[in-house]
Design an enzyme around this catalytic site. Sequence first.
Site, PDB file in Angstrom:
ATOM      1  CG  ASN A  95      -1.632   1.275   1.477  1.00 55.90           C
ATOM      2  OD1 ASN A  95      -1.773   2.099   0.569  1.00 55.90           O
ATOM      3  ND2 ASN A  95      -2.099   1.483   2.713  1.00 55.90           N
ATOM      4  CE  LYS A 136       0.215   3.476   4.764  1.00 59.61           C
ATOM      5  NZ  LYS A 136       0.363   3.589   6.200  1.00 59.61           N
ATOM      6  CG  HIS A 173      -5.448   2.074   5.626  1.00 63.71           C
ATOM      7  ND1 HIS A 173      -4.923   3.096   6.383  1.00 63.71           N
ATOM      8  CD2 HIS A 173      -4.459   1.163   5.462  1.00 63.71           C
ATOM      9  CE1 HIS A 173      -3.654   2.798   6.662  1.00 63.71           C
ATOM     10  NE2 HIS A 173      -3.352   1.643   6.110  1.00 63.71           N
ATOM     11  CD  GLU A 212      -2.499   5.788   6.824  1.00 64.14           C
ATOM     12  OE1 GLU A 212      -2.578   5.806   5.587  1.00 64.14           O
ATOM     13  OE2 GLU A 212      -1.570   5.238   7.450  1.00 64.14           O
ATOM     14  CD  GLU A 218      -3.034  -2.471   7.786  1.00 66.06           C
ATOM     15  OE1 GLU A 218      -1.934  -2.646   7.270  1.00 66.06           O
ATOM     16  OE2 GLU A 218      -3.760  -1.491   7.530  1.00 66.06           O
ATOM     17  N   GLY A 276       3.166   2.487  10.580  1.00 63.97           N
ATOM     18  CA  GLY A 276       4.111   3.570  10.316  1.00 63.97           C
ATOM     19  C   GLY A 276       4.905   3.996  11.540  1.00 63.97           C
ATOM     20  CB  SER A 315       6.056  -1.599  11.604  1.00 61.58           C
ATOM     21  OG  SER A 315       5.668  -0.255  11.860  1.00 61.58           O
TER      22      SER A 315
END
Length: 257
Positions: free
Chosen positions: A10, A12, A100, A102, A172, A178, A218
């Site tokens: 991904n 992003k 996701h 985010e 996740e 991240g 990560s």
Amino acid sequence: MARTPLLAGNWKMHKDHLEAIQLVQQVVYHLDERDYERSEIVVIPPFTALRSIQTLIDGDRLHIGLGAQHCHYEDAGAFTGEISPAMLAKLAVRYVVCGHSERRHVFGEDDETINRKVRAVLAHDMRPILCVGETDEERERGQAKEVVARQVQRGLEGVDVDRADDIVLAYEPVWAIGTGKTATPSDADEMCGFGRNQLADVFGEDAAQRIRVQYGGSVKPGNVAELMRQEQIDGALVGGASLQADDFAAICRYHRM
Ligand code: PGA
């Protein structure tokens, strides 16, 4: 039950279409039949690079799949700035990331909106990668499982059991995305197994055994092999490390380590 691992990068909001072409070319340079036979490998670039990558995959007959990071749930309409699942399907997009963290936490998407997207993606014969996971505070409060159960159940509401094989679940934990912090392999395995139990509640045990559950947060060349050895983990959704060709290729070659 053998589930084909799904390794997806991904990207992003990174890479313009020219950089995207270069990255895919560099990744595939390091891969061969052994990797393609072992796993399904997918890149998930920004919208502006989808057409370029689709052309590259087609023209060079690359053994990788294409995914999109997001879509609207309607086929067309007055939704300035949005992209429809119908448009993605025309570009031979195979996977669409739904929910996701985010999108949930930065853009305020709720379970109902995510569920509409999941159903719209399936209606266009693509496969949703439904992302679920608890925040740091939720984990501290002992609510990780409650959150994941809700996100799985609500995200899949109204999805017919016939389509179960087209679903991918990605666990996740938000605190691992991240941040360089990874869940321990056994924690990740436990939570992916818990996600699968929720899938069994929705679709029944047989279907749940066939659905792939990815871990994300990560994932790096240095931790992927051990994560992939866990019984309940069927792949990785990779952010940061998928932007470096060497790293993503090494992740795709995890079984040779
Ligand atoms: P990360 O992102 O690998 O950079 O932690 C994972 C994701 O957001 O899917």
